[in-house]
Design a protein around this motif. Structure first.
Motif, short mmCIF file in Angstrom:
data_model
loop_
_atom_site.label_atom_id
_atom_site.label_comp_id
_atom_site.label_asym_id
_atom_site.label_seq_id
_atom_site.Cartn_x
_atom_site.Cartn_y
_atom_site.Cartn_z
N THR A 1 -39.59 -16.70 -27.61
CA THR A 1 -40.75 -17.15 -26.81
C THR A 1 -42.03 -16.42 -27.19
OG1 THR A 1 -40.20 -15.54 -25.06
CG2 THR A 1 -39.29 -17.77 -24.85
N GLY A 2 -41.93 -15.18 -27.66
CA GLY A 2 -43.13 -14.42 -27.97
C GLY A 2 -43.55 -14.44 -29.42
N TYR A 3 -42.69 -15.03 -30.28
CA TYR A 3 -43.04 -14.97 -31.71
C TYR A 3 -42.59 -16.21 -32.48
CZ TYR A 3 -42.94 -13.32 -36.56
OH TYR A 3 -43.11 -13.20 -37.92
N LEU A 4 -41.30 -16.49 -32.52
CA LEU A 4 -40.77 -17.51 -33.41
C LEU A 4 -41.23 -18.92 -33.06
CD1 LEU A 4 -37.11 -16.25 -33.98
CD2 LEU A 4 -39.09 -16.03 -35.50
N ASN B 1 -54.53 -16.65 -28.74
CA ASN B 1 -54.84 -15.84 -27.56
C ASN B 1 -53.55 -15.69 -26.75
OD1 ASN B 1 -57.57 -15.78 -28.28
ND2 ASN B 1 -57.99 -17.68 -27.17
N ARG B 2 -53.07 -14.47 -26.64
CA ARG B 2 -51.79 -14.23 -25.98
C ARG B 2 -51.89 -13.07 -25.01
NH1 ARG B 2 -47.88 -17.24 -25.18
NH2 ARG B 2 -46.35 -15.57 -25.42
N ALA B 3 -51.57 -13.34 -23.73
CA ALA B 3 -51.42 -12.30 -22.70
C ALA B 3 -52.65 -11.38 -22.64
CB ALA B 3 -50.16 -11.47 -22.95
N GLY B 4 -53.82 -11.96 -22.69
CA GLY B 4 -55.05 -11.19 -22.58
C GLY B 4 -55.58 -10.63 -23.88
N VAL B 5 -54.82 -10.79 -24.96
CA VAL B 5 -55.27 -10.31 -26.27
C VAL B 5 -55.92 -11.49 -27.00
CG1 VAL B 5 -54.58 -9.28 -28.46
CG2 VAL B 5 -53.43 -8.60 -26.34
N SER C 1 -52.94 -11.63 -34.01
CA SER C 1 -52.61 -12.05 -35.37
C SER C 1 -51.10 -12.07 -35.58
CB SER C 1 -53.26 -11.09 -36.38
OG SER C 1 -52.89 -11.42 -37.70
N TYR C 2 -50.62 -13.18 -36.17
CA TYR C 2 -49.24 -13.31 -36.59
C TYR C 2 -49.24 -13.67 -38.08
CZ TYR C 2 -48.40 -13.87 -31.56
OH TYR C 2 -48.37 -13.70 -30.20
N LYS C 3 -48.52 -12.92 -38.88
CA LYS C 3 -48.49 -13.24 -40.31
C LYS C 3 -47.10 -12.91 -40.87
CE LYS C 3 -50.51 -8.81 -41.82
NZ LYS C 3 -51.64 -8.20 -42.56
#
Length: 388
Positions: A163-166, A223-227, A231-233
């Motif tokens: 849920t948080g990445y994939l 934009n995730r959880a206030g951030v 960046s995802y790479k």
């Protein structure tokens, strides 16, 4: 697909209902034997024994209720007594405990002083055994409860990883590969490495110098959880085989395994090496099921389960990755509708691929059924061969 070599030897299957079936069969045999020995008082004795078992269980539940009501009513149950009762008592057990005496009374069964003494003695023996000998569930039962109710550490880590990445990275992977300068990838899937010892190094080069970093794919920013603009790479690595053949693929270690490894190194976690390995295998099985059920992620990942029995092998990692890359070359990915229909068609329907197609073009007229398409559009999946 998530099929891994030697998966059947490493990954545990789901537990079946065999213990329940065996217990039921043994119970029927015991009932028949008891009926043959004393058929006159069979019904009365069955009702009395059943009442004893349910009474002693209910009495111990009252002991649990005393603890929860006196010390935990506010903090755990927000002052609601009914929630406390539901947590301590089995409602089916209470119903049967009050239902059996009614049947005994309607059958004109009167309990003698000897029978009442037997009931009291049975309850006393059970209470002493429960408090002194700890007649709790076996470790296998605890493990089954945790797996069925998704209470293991691995379940939480697998769902968090998904849920948080994939679920953001995998559907976007095809687009990033298209915009990348590195187009001759051996596979367009994300290869997720899962070592059984949960030791995930920061650089694969530290484990095998035949696995070398090549380049990063374009970043995905969300934009995730206030951030803002998190960046995802992903990284592309060059893998060199034993015959100096080269492969390029996107790979990374499963970062939640670092949590399992650190827990096993901390005494306060109460997490040993044996439990760590079991949780890694359960993490693999849970993550595989989650990703296979997501049509947007299904054909964009590869789980590489790495056995930790590689002492003295300097190139075990590159060998495992190359085996997975070669295995994918012969795979054919199907969309969910076709895959389900292919498994559901009976054997009487011929296969319309390969040599069987020639039989369908014979002069004998046959009925050919087309696969019905869905009225609503299904999510479009990309495969490893989309570049071709």
């Amino acid at each position: 697909m998530a099929t891994v070599m030697r998966e059947d030897d490493l990954v545990p299957r789901k537990r079946s209902r065999l213990p329940v079936v065996c217990a039921f069969v043994l119970g029927v045999i015991a009932l028949g034997f008891s009926f043959l020995l004393d058929c006159d008082r069979f019904t009365e004795r069955v009702g009395l024994i059943a009442f004893c078992i349910m009474l002693e269980k209910s009495l111990f539940s009252m002991c649990l209720f005393a603890e929860e009501w006196i010390f935990h009513l506010k903090q755990r149950y927000r002052g609601q007594i009914m929630r406390t009762v539901e947590a301590c008592f089995n409602r089916h057990l209470l119903i049967l405990m009050f239902f059996i005496p009614v049947l005994l009374m309607r059958g004109d069964v009167s309990l003698s002083s000897e029978q009442l003494s037997t009931i009291s003695l049975t309850c006393a023996v059970y209470m002493f055994s429960k408090s002194l000998l700890d007649l709790g569930p076996a470790p296998v039962e605890i493990s089954e409860i945790c797996e069925v109710r998704k209470m293991n550490v691995a379940h939480g880590l697998a769902w968090s990883f998904y849920t948080g990445y994939l679920r953001f990275v995998l559907p976007d992977l095809g687009g990033k590969v298209r915009t990348s300068t590195m187009m001759n990838l051996s596979s367009h899937r994300l290869h997720i490495l899962l070592p059984l010892n949960a030791a995930a190094p920061n650089k694969p080069e530290d484990e095998d110098d035949h696995v070398v970093f090549h380049e990063n794919l374009p970043e995905l920013k969300l934009n995730r959880a206030g951030v803002r603009q998190r960046s995802y790479k992903n990284s592309v690595y060059k893998i060199t085989g034993q015959n100096n053949e080269t492969y390029y693929c996107v790979l990374e270690y499963a970062t939640p395994l670092q949590t399992l490894y650190q827990m096993s190194q901390d005494r306060n976690a109460g997490f040993g090496e044996r439990e760590r390995k079991d949780q890694v295998l359960l993490f693999y099985r849970t993550l595989s099921q989650i990703l296979e059920n997501d049509t947007e992620c299904r054909n964009h990942f590869r789980l590489v389960l790495i056995n930790d029995e590689h002492t003295g092998e300097s190139h075990y990692l590159s060998r495992e990755i190359i085996q997975h890359l070669n295995q994918q070359q012969g795979e054919i990915n199907m969309n969910p509708v076709q895959e389900n229909l292919a498994h559901s068609l009976p054997e009487e329907f011929p296969d319309f691929h390969g040599a069987a197609a020639e039989d369908q073009m014979s002069s004998v007229p046959t009925l050919m059924f087309s696969v019905p398409g869905p009225l609503r559009s299904e999510p479009v999946e990309t495969t490893d061969d989309y570049g071709q």
